[in-house]
Design an enzyme around this catalytic site. Structure first.
Site, PDB file in Angstrom:
ATOM      1  N   LYS A  27       0.859  -1.180   0.000  1.00 48.40           N
ATOM      2  CA  LYS A  27       0.000   0.000   0.000  1.00 48.40           C
ATOM      3  C   LYS A  27       0.899   1.236   0.000  1.00 48.40           C
ATOM      4  O   LYS A  27       1.754   1.403   0.876  1.00 48.40           O
ATOM      5  CB  LYS A  27      -0.901   0.007   1.226  1.00 48.40           C
ATOM      6  CG  LYS A  27      -1.864   1.192   1.247  1.00 48.40           C
ATOM      7  CD  LYS A  27      -2.748   1.174   2.476  1.00 48.40           C
ATOM      8  CE  LYS A  27      -3.764   0.050   2.403  1.00 48.40           C
ATOM      9  NZ  LYS A  27      -4.735   0.105   3.522  1.00 48.40           N
ATOM     10  N   GLY A  40      -4.965  18.189 -25.177  1.00 49.10           N
ATOM     11  CA  GLY A  40      -4.161  19.068 -26.014  1.00 49.10           C
ATOM     12  C   GLY A  40      -4.607  20.512 -26.099  1.00 49.10           C
ATOM     13  O   GLY A  40      -3.917  21.433 -25.658  1.00 49.10           O
ATOM     14  N   GLY A  41      -5.785  20.745 -26.690  1.00 48.71           N
ATOM     15  CA  GLY A  41      -6.250  22.112 -26.878  1.00 48.71           C
ATOM     16  C   GLY A  41      -6.502  22.837 -25.572  1.00 48.71           C
ATOM     17  O   GLY A  41      -6.262  24.057 -25.466  1.00 48.71           O
ATOM     18  N   ASN A  92      -6.863  11.008 -16.121  1.00 47.12           N
ATOM     19  CA  ASN A  92      -5.522  10.432 -16.161  1.00 47.12           C
ATOM     20  C   ASN A  92      -4.870  10.527 -14.787  1.00 47.12           C
ATOM     21  O   ASN A  92      -5.268  11.344 -13.954  1.00 47.12           O
ATOM     22  CB  ASN A  92      -4.646  11.142 -17.192  1.00 47.12           C
ATOM     23  CG  ASN A  92      -5.054  10.799 -18.612  1.00 47.12           C
ATOM     24  OD1 ASN A  92      -5.678   9.769 -18.862  1.00 47.12           O
ATOM     25  ND2 ASN A  92      -4.706  11.662 -19.542  1.00 47.12           N
ATOM     26  N   SER A 140      -5.321  13.835 -29.070  1.00 46.15           N
ATOM     27  CA  SER A 140      -5.699  12.574 -29.717  1.00 46.15           C
ATOM     28  C   SER A 140      -7.191  12.535 -30.013  1.00 46.15           C
ATOM     29  O   SER A 140      -7.965  13.373 -29.533  1.00 46.15           O
ATOM     30  CB  SER A 140      -5.316  11.404 -28.816  1.00 46.15           C
ATOM     31  OG  SER A 140      -5.976  11.523 -27.558  1.00 46.15           O
ATOM     32  N   LYS A 185       2.523  20.778 -36.039  1.00 43.90           N
ATOM     33  CA  LYS A 185       3.652  20.565 -35.140  1.00 43.90           C
ATOM     34  C   LYS A 185       3.800  19.064 -34.818  1.00 43.90           C
ATOM     35  O   LYS A 185       3.507  18.609 -33.724  1.00 43.90           O
ATOM     36  CB  LYS A 185       3.481  21.352 -33.834  1.00 43.90           C
ATOM     37  CG  LYS A 185       4.756  21.338 -32.959  1.00 43.90           C
ATOM     38  CD  LYS A 185       4.452  21.491 -31.491  1.00 43.90           C
ATOM     39  CE  LYS A 185       3.821  20.305 -30.849  1.00 43.90           C
ATOM     40  NZ  LYS A 185       4.716  19.103 -30.786  1.00 43.90           N
ATOM     41  N   GLU A 190       6.773  11.204 -35.307  1.00 47.86           N
ATOM     42  CA  GLU A 190       5.623  11.269 -36.203  1.00 47.86           C
ATOM     43  C   GLU A 190       6.054  11.612 -37.623  1.00 47.86           C
ATOM     44  O   GLU A 190       5.529  11.056 -38.598  1.00 47.86           O
ATOM     45  CB  GLU A 190       4.623  12.302 -35.675  1.00 47.86           C
ATOM     46  CG  GLU A 190       3.948  11.865 -34.376  1.00 47.86           C
ATOM     47  CD  GLU A 190       3.393  13.028 -33.572  1.00 47.86           C
ATOM     48  OE1 GLU A 190       3.620  14.189 -33.966  1.00 47.86           O
ATOM     49  OE2 GLU A 190       2.754  12.782 -32.537  1.00 47.86           O
ATOM     50  N   GLY A 229      15.351  20.483 -29.160  1.00 46.23           N
ATOM     51  CA  GLY A 229      14.717  21.728 -29.588  1.00 46.23           C
ATOM     52  C   GLY A 229      13.684  21.523 -30.659  1.00 46.23           C
ATOM     53  O   GLY A 229      12.791  20.690 -30.543  1.00 46.23           O
ATOM     54  N   ASP A 256       2.194  20.945 -25.795  1.00 46.85           N
ATOM     55  CA  ASP A 256       1.081  21.905 -25.819  1.00 46.85           C
ATOM     56  C   ASP A 256       1.584  23.315 -25.520  1.00 46.85           C
ATOM     57  O   ASP A 256       1.097  24.299 -26.093  1.00 46.85           O
ATOM     58  CB  ASP A 256       0.021  21.502 -24.795  1.00 46.85           C
ATOM     59  CG  ASP A 256      -0.538  20.118 -25.053  1.00 46.85           C
ATOM     60  OD1 ASP A 256      -0.669  19.743 -26.230  1.00 46.85           O
ATOM     61  OD2 ASP A 256      -0.838  19.402 -24.075  1.00 46.85           O
TER      62      ASP A 256
END
Length: 315
Positions: A27, A40-41, A92, A140, A185, A190, A229, A256
């Site tokens: 525990k 995100g937004g 989350n 997402s 971005k 990606e 960067g 973000d």
């Protein structure tokens, strides 16, 4: 100041805490949890607020978690136009092991957004009190939402003369780039997937980014390189911006924060060179704080000044 709207289709309430030490089968006593709005937004809107810019956050919200999300945004004085949903908003969980500073991030799956609720999102965007200068689509896609939905949003915004900024991933990113946006971005991972390779070095990043810009997929492509960067590419320039060296405490919200810096710079008339450096300063400053705290404006200003003074003019 220009009119900025953010769209978050998969919002969340981020619950963060610390434990003395994370070990299995015991525990674990945790510190009092901290609740913050996320997605995100929504994080872009929060970061813009810290920079001194107002925006309107559009997002689906449902159940007790959705109510809490709206309350948390109201506490930060974020203007919002929530779309009521049947399913409850996800939550989350982030926990830091105090013994070593390691962070564990548990991302819960998003709740399904029905076709009727997706249509309500479109209706909400169309019913904004005025035409936005920028629409920032970030985060997402939740279950039930296909990439084609984002294409519809982007197409409608472009027809209205709105500058679309996109920060998403996977097929959704590829399809909105096929439609064409003002700024995208992606991170280097990606971009590598879009290029069909395992990884890209700095030269290859710039070359593939130029190909996308020249092909009309976007006017500005900002490739996030993490601790290295960013690379900012337009039709006229390629600008590699190293991130300042700082003590990293959390990467939550760094991307973000970078987007917010970019949008703030573009909306206030900064040059591309200045805008790219402000984006890197915001993203780097966000890593200096624990949990989901985003950045402190004083840190951004210090890092931004350093980047302007230390970096040569873009090629």
């Amino acid at each position: 100041m220009q009119y900025i709207v953010t769209l978050t289709l998969n919002p969340t309430v981020d619950k963060s805490t610390t434990a003395d030490q994370i070990v299995p089968d015991q525990k674990l006593r945790c510190a009092t949890p901290k609740f913050e709005p996320g997605g995100g937004g929504i994080n872009v809107s929060r970061a813009l607020k810290r920079l001194g810019a107002d925006s309107v956050a559009v997002f689906p919200a449902g159940g007790p978690t959705g109510t809490l999300l709206r309350e948390l945004l109201a506490q930060e004085q974020i203007q919002q136009m929530p779309v009521e949903t049947v399913s409850r908003t996800r939550e989350n969980f982030i926990v830091v092991d105090a013994s070593n500073g390691q962070q564990y991030r548990f991302g819960m799956p998003g709740t399904e957004l029905s076709m009727e609720e997706q249509q309500q999102v479109l209706t909400t965007l169309r019913s904004l009190p005025a035409k936005p200068d920028f629409l920032v689509i970030s985060g997402s896609l939740p279950p039930g939402v296909e990439p084609d939905f984002l294409v519809r949003v982007v197409h409608a915004a472009k027809e209205m003369g709105i500058k679309v900024v996109v920060d998403t991933s996977g097929p959704a990113l590829q399809q909105v780039l096929n439609e064409g946006v003002y700024l995208a971005k992606p991170n280097v991972g990606e971009l590598s997937k879009m290029a069909g390779v395992d990884e890209l070095d700095n030269e290859a990043v710039a070359a593939f980014a130029q190909k996308l810009v020249q092909g009309g997929n976007c006017d500005i492509l900002v490739v996030s390189l993490g601790p290295q960067g960013a690379c900012v590419v337009t039709k006229d320039s390629v600008d590699h911006i190293p991130a300042p060296a700082v003590r990293k405490r959390s990467t939550v919200g760094a991307g973000d924060s970078m987007v917010a810096g970019l949008v703030y710079g573009l909306s206030t008339g900064l040059s591309i060179r200045e805008t790219g450096r402000l984006g890197v300063a915001c993203g780097t400053a966000a890593t200096m704080n624990p949990g989901t705290e985003l950045f402190k404006k004083a840190d951004v200003e210090k890092l931004y000044r350093w980047l302007l003074q230390s970096m040569p003019m873009a090629a």
